[in-house]
Design a protein around this motif. Structure first.
Motif, short mmCIF file in Angstrom:
data_model
loop_
_atom_site.label_atom_id
_atom_site.label_comp_id
_atom_site.label_asym_id
_atom_site.label_seq_id
_atom_site.Cartn_x
_atom_site.Cartn_y
_atom_site.Cartn_z
N GLY A 109 0.93 -1.41 0.03
CA GLY A 109 0.03 0.32 0.00
C GLY A 109 0.80 1.29 0.09
N PHE A 110 0.02 2.70 -0.45
CA PHE A 110 0.99 3.68 -0.19
C PHE A 110 1.73 4.16 1.00
CE2 PHE A 110 1.28 8.09 0.34
CZ PHE A 110 2.21 8.68 -0.59
N SER A 113 4.67 1.88 1.39
CA SER A 113 5.94 2.20 0.48
C SER A 113 6.51 3.90 0.78
CB SER A 113 5.43 2.42 -0.81
OG SER A 113 4.45 3.30 -1.31
N TYR A 114 5.53 4.62 1.21
CA TYR A 114 5.99 6.03 1.52
C TYR A 114 6.93 6.03 2.81
CZ TYR A 114 5.97 10.88 2.85
OH TYR A 114 6.39 12.14 3.19
N SER C 183 0.73 2.58 -7.97
CA SER C 183 -0.48 3.70 -7.92
C SER C 183 -0.02 4.78 -8.49
CB SER C 183 -1.09 3.47 -6.87
OG SER C 183 -0.41 3.79 -5.81
N ALA C 185 -0.22 7.37 -6.80
CA ALA C 185 0.45 8.14 -5.64
C ALA C 185 1.93 7.58 -5.35
CB ALA C 185 -0.41 8.06 -4.38
N GLN C 186 2.03 6.20 -5.45
CA GLN C 186 3.54 5.67 -5.49
C GLN C 186 4.33 6.12 -6.55
OE1 GLN C 186 2.08 1.72 -5.52
NE2 GLN C 186 2.57 1.46 -3.23
N ASP C 189 5.75 9.41 -5.44
CA ASP C 189 6.57 9.34 -4.48
C ASP C 189 7.80 8.82 -4.79
OD1 ASP C 189 7.94 9.11 -2.05
OD2 ASP C 189 6.80 7.09 -1.51
N TYR C 190 7.77 7.92 -5.69
CA TYR C 190 9.23 7.13 -6.16
C TYR C 190 9.69 7.57 -7.38
CZ TYR C 190 9.33 3.54 -2.74
OH TYR C 190 9.28 2.92 -1.45
#
Ligand SMILES: Nc1ncnc2c1ncn2[C@@H]1O[C@H](COP(=O)(O)OP(=O)(O)O)[C@@H](O)[C@H]1O
Ligand SMILES: [Mg+2]
Lengths: 273, 268, 268
Positions: A109-110, A113-114, C183, C185-186, C189-190
């Motif tokens: 999930g986000f 990973s964040y 996703s 959002a990922q 972020d990445y």
């Protein structure tokens, strides 16, 4: 494992990059996709994981039709396909470990990973994969501090970290020197055998392709014009794929033995540490 | 895989700042600063609450700007702003060329270099509005003070960038000109000018844009321009006229940016 | 052989030459025109008297009233807070705007992107001091008006530079992360954030440095900080205090420039 049916792509600019491609790749087979620049090799690979939307035709991965998927279902299918790029496409400012762990993004999930709090099994697997590609020491280095060959190894590790069924490899050696190119191709062939991955490798270098793949597919202007064993690449076939040219010197001679260097492998590992 | 167990199953990203003391010190310092800064804010919430109604009127004014009631004042203010923008940009750029050359280490003798650099440093450090106050005190109210202010600021801005450009030029080209036995002026004309000219033009257009925005500011202290009109409108709480002025400024800046990017392409 | 028979060399064709002359002529004519309008009400006696006036003011300014320094620490602290808190607010508000404005991250190129660009232009066109003028009229004088003014002006700045950085990122890194099944959002972020982080840090510190300068003058319109003291001193013609304040402003600007250069050097 992978089956393409009548895959066609026409770019908005009007270029017909793929024209009704049919192809089937069983598990464990490494296919070399050759063809001149602009033949549609990259487009083919990108249509499979839908970085490019095909115009017509369908793609089946283990009997699941991929061309219809949207959103989360598309993401779930993408994590089954590892992709390796010509210019490595590592996230330069992240560490090697973060790049490798990014192969798990489709699974976590986000917030996990964040916060970089991946499941312990993923982290252990990442260490294992990095060990496999010979980069154990480089875990906390930033990706932009690595050499070309090392970066491509990280790229391979990232793809393997996905535990894919299929590897899509776009010109993995085009930015590397000849020796590193062979090391990378050998590594690819080995990991594909170990995990019985179906693999498509786009490649420019015919001799290199002949050395490391089990099957060659020749593409010209979006059409498959050759599909068979590497030994079948006669000058006539090459002319069919690439056009008129003197081919005798670029085909691998029988005495050009690929099995020579486990030495290189060791030398490379030495060079890394 | 059985050997997977042999690998570590935890990993932390190495922190951006390695020394823990420094890292936590910085974090603590930042938090402490924020607490103190926010704590020292003295806000009259009652006044703010009363202001909300006026704020709302201003937003409404933006939706229904009033160009007509104060049109005379607005027209005069705009005329002053635009004329002072053009004249000050032209004069400022012309004067910035000798200053810029004088402030380039590779062209100017040491005394000239230091004088020009000092001038540039002073011109850049003070906001236009402070300079405008001093010029108003010297030449009286009106757009001439604004013109002097903007010219002064333009010299500082362009002089610095020009000097840096000249210092960055390709020495080889200048050497080649020097080797032909050219005089100092010929050196500037043949060895330096072609190299810095394209960027100079781009910067001039950029400065024109800045000068127009600043011309709206200097009016607040009496140096002419649309700022004075705006100040009056706000003093009288005429938010619809104020909104009209602001919209005019925004539109003119947009036109200027648009046409300058077009002009830059055209000139290259 | 006569001279006339020799081939003539010209840098430009006759037509291009004419066009250039015409261009310069038009510029000169525009300048003269603007100059005439601008100076129609100028009282030249004041202008010619300016050097005397200037010398007189400088004479009164010297020496600065050093004892006044103790009254400036509080306003200086306010100035710092206006700049820092205003910059922070601008970052918080400007970053989303940047993502909405960047062609490769905006949800809609036809609808949302132009809106974000309009917001950016509007914010950038109006100087902080004009925003301050407006906010003081709405919220009443004080530090809060200054903070909001700085924030309003800086949103456009931060968003513009950041969205340009976002549009320049390497798309293949984004594709690579996308290909893992990440996703949106990922991917952000990445793949996107790591690429723009250095630009982001540079922009923020750069703007903070500019905001320190700007917040020194906001007090002139009542929005807090050391400008309030400047205004008060000017009103009573206390020139030795004015000169001290100018020195303090100069020192502040130099220090903030040094800090920002150090920080930018450390993060890039
Ligand atoms: N993004 C794109 N937009 C438009 N045309 C493209 C795009 N990518 C590739 N093409 C065109 O599609 C054809 C196939 O390109 P590509 O798949 O990159 O070939 P290859 O990888 O074999 O060199 C070329 O004619 C190319 O110009
Ligand atoms: Mg390609």
């Amino acid at each position: 494992m992978l089956r393409l049916q009548g895959l066609t792509k026409r770019y908005p600019t009007g270029d017909l990059a793929l024209n009704g491609v049919d192809l089937e790749v069983p598990a464990g087979q490494v296919v070399g996709l050759i063809g001149p620049s602009g033949a549609g090799k990259s487009t083919l690979i990108r249509c499979i994981n839908r970085l490019v939307e095909p115009t017509a035709g369908s793609v089946f991965l283990k009997d699941e039709e991929l061309t219809r998927l949207r959103g989360a279902a598309l993401r779930r299918s993408r994590r089954r396909m590892g992709m390796i790029f010509q210019e490595y496409a590592l996230v330069e400012r992240l560490t090697v470990m973060e790049n490798v762990l990014s192969g798990r993004l489709g699974y976590v999930g986000f917030w996990r990973s964040y916060l970089r709090r991946f499941p312990p099994a993923d982290i252990a697997r990442a260490f294992g994969t990095l060990d496999r590609v010979g980069l154990r020491e480089f875990v906390d280095k930033r990706a932009d501090a690595l050499s070309g060959g090392q970066r491509q190894r990280v790229g391979i590790a990232r793809a393997l970290q996905q535990e894919p069924d299929l590897l899509l490899v776009d010109e993995p050696t085009a930015s590397l020197d000849p020796k590193t190119s062979r090391q990378i191709m050998r590594l690819l062939r080995e990991v594909c055998a170990e995990r019985s991955l179906a693999t498509i490798i786009n490649i420019h270098d015919v001799a290199l392709a002949q050395m490391f793949v089990q099957r060659i597919v020749g593409l010209r202007q979006g059409v498959v014009v050759y599909d068979g064993a590497p030994e079948g690449l006669t000058p006539e076939v090459l002319t069919r794929i690439y056009g008129e040219e003197d081919w005798t010197r670029s085909i691998r001679r029988d005495d050009d033995d690929e099995a020579s260097p486990p030495v290189i492998e060791e030398a490379c590992l030495e060079g890394l540490t | 895989m059985s050997e997977a167990a042999a690998y570590p199953s935890t990993w932390r990203r190495p922190p951006a700042i390695e020394r823990p003391l420094l890292r936590w010190g910085l974090v603590a310092g930042a938090v402490l600063y924020l607490v103190l800064a926010v704590g020292s804010l003295e806000v009259n919430w009652l006044r703010v609450y009363e202001g909300l109604e006026r704020g709302w009127r201003f937003v409404a004014g933006f939706l229904h700007p009033n160009f007509t009631d104060r049109w005379e004042d607005i027209a005069i203010g705009m005329q002053e702003s635009l004329t002072m923008t053009v004249t000050s940009t032209a004069v400022g750029i012309l004067l910035s060329i000798p200053v810029g050359i004088g402030a380039a280490r590779n062209l100017a003798p040491a005394p000239v270099y230091y004088v020009c650099r000092a001038f540039i440093a002073v011109a850049r450090s003070f906001q236009e509005i402070i300079v405008a106050i001093l010029f108003v005190a010297m030449v009286g109210f009106g757009p001439f003070a604004g013109f002097l202010t903007l010219s002064f600021a333009t010299i500082g801005f362009m002089g610095k960038l020009l000097a840096e450009d000249i210092e960055d030029i390709d020495e080889a080209q200048a050497e080649a000109i020097r080797a032909t036995g050219a005089s100092w002026l010929q050196l500037i004309n043949y060895g330096i000018q072609p190299q810095v000219m394209p960027r100079l033009i781009g910067l001039s257009l950029y400065r024109l844009d800045i000068n127009f925005r600043e011309s709206a500011v200097v009016g607040i202290v009496g140096a002419g321009g649309i700022g004075a009109t705006l100040n009056t409108a706000l003093d009288r709480y005429e938010y619809d006229s104020a909104a009209a002025i602001l919209i005019l400024i925004i539109v003119i800046v947009m036109i200027a940016e648009y046409s300058s990017s077009y002009l830059r392409k055209f000139l290259q | 052989m006569s001279d006339a028979a020799l081939p003539q060399w010209r840098r430009r064709t006759t037509r291009a030459e004419l066009g250039r002359w015409f261009g310069w002529l038009a510029l000169v004519a525009l300048f003269v025109f603007c100059w005439e309008i601008m100076t129609q009400d100028t009282i030249w006696a004041f202008v010619t008297d300016a050097p005397t006036q200037g010398a007189d003011i400088v004479g009164r300014m010297l020496p600065p009233r050093w004892s006044y320094l103790n009254a400036l620490w509080g306003p200086l602290w306010d100035t710092l807070n206006i700049a820092t808190l205003g910059t922070l607010a601008a970052i918080v508000l400007g970053v989303p705007v940047a993502f909405l404005a960047a062609r490769n991250t905006t949800p809609s190129v036809t609808f949302i992107r132009p809106l974000a660009l309009l917001l950016i232009v509007a914010s950038r066109s109006i100087n902080a001091i004009i925003w301050a003028l407006l906010l003081v009229s709405i919220l009443g004088p004080g530090v809060l008006a200054g903070i909001i003014a700085i924030a309003l002006r800086s949103i456009g700045f931060v968003a513009k530079l950041l969205y340009e950085a976002i549009e320049e990122i390497d798309h293949s890194q984004v594709e690579a992360v996308l290909a893992t099944g990440a996703s949106p959002a990922q991917v952000m972020d990445y793949a996107i954030v790591p690429q723009i982080l250095p630009a982001f840090a540079g922009i923020s510190v750069f703007r903070w440095d500019i905001n320190i300068r700007e917040s020194t003058v906001l007090g002139l319109v009542g929005a807090g900080g050391i400008g309030l003291q400047l205004e008060a001193s000017l009103n009573v013609l206390a020139w030795p205090q004015v000169s001290l304040i100018l020195v303090v402003i100069l020192a502040t600007v130099v220090v903030s420039e040094w800090v920002s250069a150090r920080v930018r050097h450390a993060v890039i």
